[in-house]
Motif scaffolding. Structure first.
Motif, PDB file in Angstrom:
ATOM      1  N   UNK A 179     -38.075  -4.757  51.003  1.00 49.25           N
ATOM      2  CA  UNK A 179     -38.288  -3.659  50.052  1.00 49.25           C
ATOM      3  C   UNK A 179     -37.743  -3.976  48.655  1.00 49.25           C
ATOM      4  N   UNK A 180     -37.543  -5.226  48.327  1.00 48.30           N
ATOM      5  CA  UNK A 180     -37.051  -5.581  46.993  1.00 48.30           C
ATOM      6  C   UNK A 180     -38.176  -5.904  46.011  1.00 48.30           C
ATOM      7  N   UNK A 181     -39.412  -5.899  46.443  1.00 53.29           N
ATOM      8  CA  UNK A 181     -40.546  -6.203  45.569  1.00 53.29           C
ATOM      9  C   UNK A 181     -40.738  -5.098  44.532  1.00 53.29           C
ATOM     10  N   UNK A 182     -40.947  -5.479  43.271  1.00 57.96           N
ATOM     11  CA  UNK A 182     -41.304  -4.559  42.184  1.00 57.96           C
ATOM     12  C   UNK A 182     -42.286  -5.295  41.280  1.00 57.96           C
ATOM     13  N   UNK A 183     -43.273  -4.577  40.750  1.00 57.10           N
ATOM     14  CA  UNK A 183     -44.170  -5.198  39.777  1.00 57.10           C
ATOM     15  C   UNK A 183     -44.617  -4.174  38.742  1.00 57.10           C
ATOM     16  N   UNK A 184     -45.074  -4.711  37.610  1.00 54.44           N
ATOM     17  CA  UNK A 184     -45.587  -3.911  36.506  1.00 54.44           C
ATOM     18  C   UNK A 184     -46.889  -4.563  36.041  1.00 54.44           C
ATOM     19  N   UNK A 185     -47.821  -3.753  35.584  1.00 55.66           N
ATOM     20  CA  UNK A 185     -49.107  -4.266  35.123  1.00 55.66           C
ATOM     21  C   UNK A 185     -49.811  -3.167  34.342  1.00 55.66           C
ATOM     22  N   UNK A 186     -50.952  -3.476  33.781  1.00 56.89           N
ATOM     23  CA  UNK A 186     -51.827  -2.459  33.197  1.00 56.89           C
ATOM     24  C   UNK A 186     -53.211  -2.644  33.802  1.00 56.89           C
TER      25      UNK A 186
ATOM     26  N   UNK B 166     -48.428  13.533  36.909  1.00 58.62           N
ATOM     27  CA  UNK B 166     -49.085  12.766  35.846  1.00 58.62           C
ATOM     28  C   UNK B 166     -49.470  11.374  36.314  1.00 58.62           C
ATOM     29  N   UNK B 167     -48.648  10.761  37.154  1.00 56.08           N
ATOM     30  CA  UNK B 167     -48.927   9.435  37.686  1.00 56.08           C
ATOM     31  C   UNK B 167     -49.473   9.609  39.101  1.00 56.08           C
ATOM     32  N   UNK B 168     -50.515   8.857  39.411  1.00 53.74           N
ATOM     33  CA  UNK B 168     -51.129   8.950  40.730  1.00 53.74           C
ATOM     34  C   UNK B 168     -50.711   7.749  41.576  1.00 53.74           C
ATOM     35  N   UNK B 169     -50.467   8.010  42.852  1.00 51.24           N
ATOM     36  CA  UNK B 169     -50.022   6.963  43.766  1.00 51.24           C
ATOM     37  C   UNK B 169     -51.115   6.598  44.763  1.00 51.24           C
TER      38      UNK B 169
ATOM     39  N   UNK C 181     -45.010  -5.920  55.595  1.00 49.79           N
ATOM     40  CA  UNK C 181     -44.020  -6.436  56.547  1.00 49.79           C
ATOM     41  C   UNK C 181     -43.882  -5.307  57.561  1.00 49.79           C
ATOM     42  N   UNK C 182     -43.284  -5.562  58.714  1.00 50.35           N
ATOM     43  CA  UNK C 182     -43.226  -4.511  59.725  1.00 50.35           C
ATOM     44  C   UNK C 182     -42.565  -3.257  59.153  1.00 50.35           C
ATOM     45  N   UNK C 183     -43.301  -2.133  59.218  1.00 42.99           N
ATOM     46  CA  UNK C 183     -42.762  -0.851  58.775  1.00 42.99           C
ATOM     47  C   UNK C 183     -42.637  -0.693  57.277  1.00 42.99           C
ATOM     48  N   UNK C 184     -43.287  -1.566  56.509  1.00 39.40           N
ATOM     49  CA  UNK C 184     -43.183  -1.538  55.046  1.00 39.40           C
ATOM     50  C   UNK C 184     -44.579  -1.542  54.441  1.00 39.40           C
ATOM     51  N   UNK C 185     -44.832  -0.566  53.566  1.00 43.87           N
ATOM     52  CA  UNK C 185     -46.101  -0.487  52.845  1.00 43.87           C
ATOM     53  C   UNK C 185     -45.873  -0.805  51.382  1.00 43.87           C
ATOM     54  N   UNK C 186     -46.886  -1.361  50.724  1.00 40.89           N
ATOM     55  CA  UNK C 186     -46.834  -1.524  49.272  1.00 40.89           C
ATOM     56  C   UNK C 186     -47.519  -0.308  48.653  1.00 40.89           C
ATOM     57  N   UNK C 187     -46.845   0.287  47.684  1.00 41.15           N
ATOM     58  CA  UNK C 187     -47.300   1.494  47.001  1.00 41.15           C
ATOM     59  C   UNK C 187     -47.558   1.153  45.539  1.00 41.15           C
ATOM     60  N   UNK C 188     -48.603   1.749  44.958  1.00 40.97           N
ATOM     61  CA  UNK C 188     -48.915   1.578  43.548  1.00 40.97           C
ATOM     62  C   UNK C 188     -48.948   2.946  42.890  1.00 40.97           C
TER      63      UNK C 188
ATOM     64  N   UNK D  45     -52.995   3.780  31.915  1.00 40.02           N
ATOM     65  CA  UNK D  45     -53.296   2.502  32.550  1.00 40.02           C
ATOM     66  C   UNK D  45     -52.086   1.682  32.951  1.00 40.02           C
ATOM     67  N   UNK D  46     -50.887   2.131  32.570  1.00 33.86           N
ATOM     68  CA  UNK D  46     -49.704   1.407  33.037  1.00 33.86           C
ATOM     69  C   UNK D  46     -49.586   1.602  34.545  1.00 33.86           C
ATOM     70  N   UNK D  47     -49.192   0.535  35.239  1.00 34.11           N
ATOM     71  CA  UNK D  47     -49.073   0.619  36.687  1.00 34.11           C
ATOM     72  C   UNK D  47     -47.838  -0.092  37.190  1.00 34.11           C
ATOM     73  N   UNK D  48     -47.389   0.344  38.337  1.00 37.64           N
ATOM     74  CA  UNK D  48     -46.197  -0.220  38.968  1.00 37.64           C
ATOM     75  C   UNK D  48     -46.448  -0.297  40.470  1.00 37.64           C
TER      76      UNK D  48
END
Length: 176
Positions: A69-76, A118-121, A129-136, A142-145
């Motif tokens: 659960x240490x993954x983080x990202x930023x994008x547009x 305001x921000x949609x997920x 990974x087991x029991x772990x989802x990636x969320x955006x 247009x900024x995204x995380x």
């Protein structure tokens, strides 16, 4: 005199240990993710139920092998809210705080935007990974995380309660 040296040695050892622990938690385990153009940002399609790449730019990400659960990202992304309606939305998710040096990911700002509607997920990858989802989360501009968080099965598995039949079997070494 010997007591002062002993006490000084203990204080110095405690300071060194404290600095080492701080460094390892904030810097030591993290690494910058090498971008893989066209593959870094995906959303699960409502039609197929599978992750699909979306257009993006300005991608930056960090991760660590010490925890899923240490993954983080930023994008547009140029996608509009109407175009994003083709992907599986999430009702709730809570962004996890990133190290201060990874300044494009502000969990408090993201959390406020999500709370205010305001921000949609969206679901990016189920069981990365087991029991772990990636969320955006994506803002109207247009900024995204993206971040990884425990799902229902992960919360049960990591707090020690039986996961039940609705969770996939856990393979040896999963979640480590």
């Amino acid at each position: 005199m010997n007591g002062k040296w002993g006490a000084s040695l203990i204080v110095v050892a405690a300071l060194v240990a404290g600095m080492a622990i701080y460094y390892l938690q904030v810097y030591g385990y993290y690494y910058e993710v090498t971008p893989q153009p066209g593959e870094d940002v995906t959303l699960v399609s409502r039609a197929t139920g599978q992750p699909e790449p979306i257009p993006y730019s300005g991608f930056r990400a960090i991760d660590a092998d010490s925890s899923p659960i240490r993954y983080r990202s930023c994008f547009t992304t140029p996608l509009t809210t109407d175009q994003l309606a083709a992907y599986v939305p999430l009702d709730s998710a809570e962004p996890l705080v990133a190290p201060g040096w990874f300044d494009c990911f502000d969990a408090e700002e993201i959390g406020r935007g999500v709370e205010a509607g305001q921000f949609h997920m969206y679901l990016s990858v189920k069981n990365i990974a087991y029991g772990v989802d990636r969320v955006v989360a994506i803002a109207p501009d247009g900024r995204g995380w993206a971040w990884n968080e425990l799902n229902h099965c992960g919360r049960k598995a990591y707090d020690g309660t039986p996961v039940g039949e609705d969770c996939p079997p856990r393979t040896e070494g999963a979640g480590s």
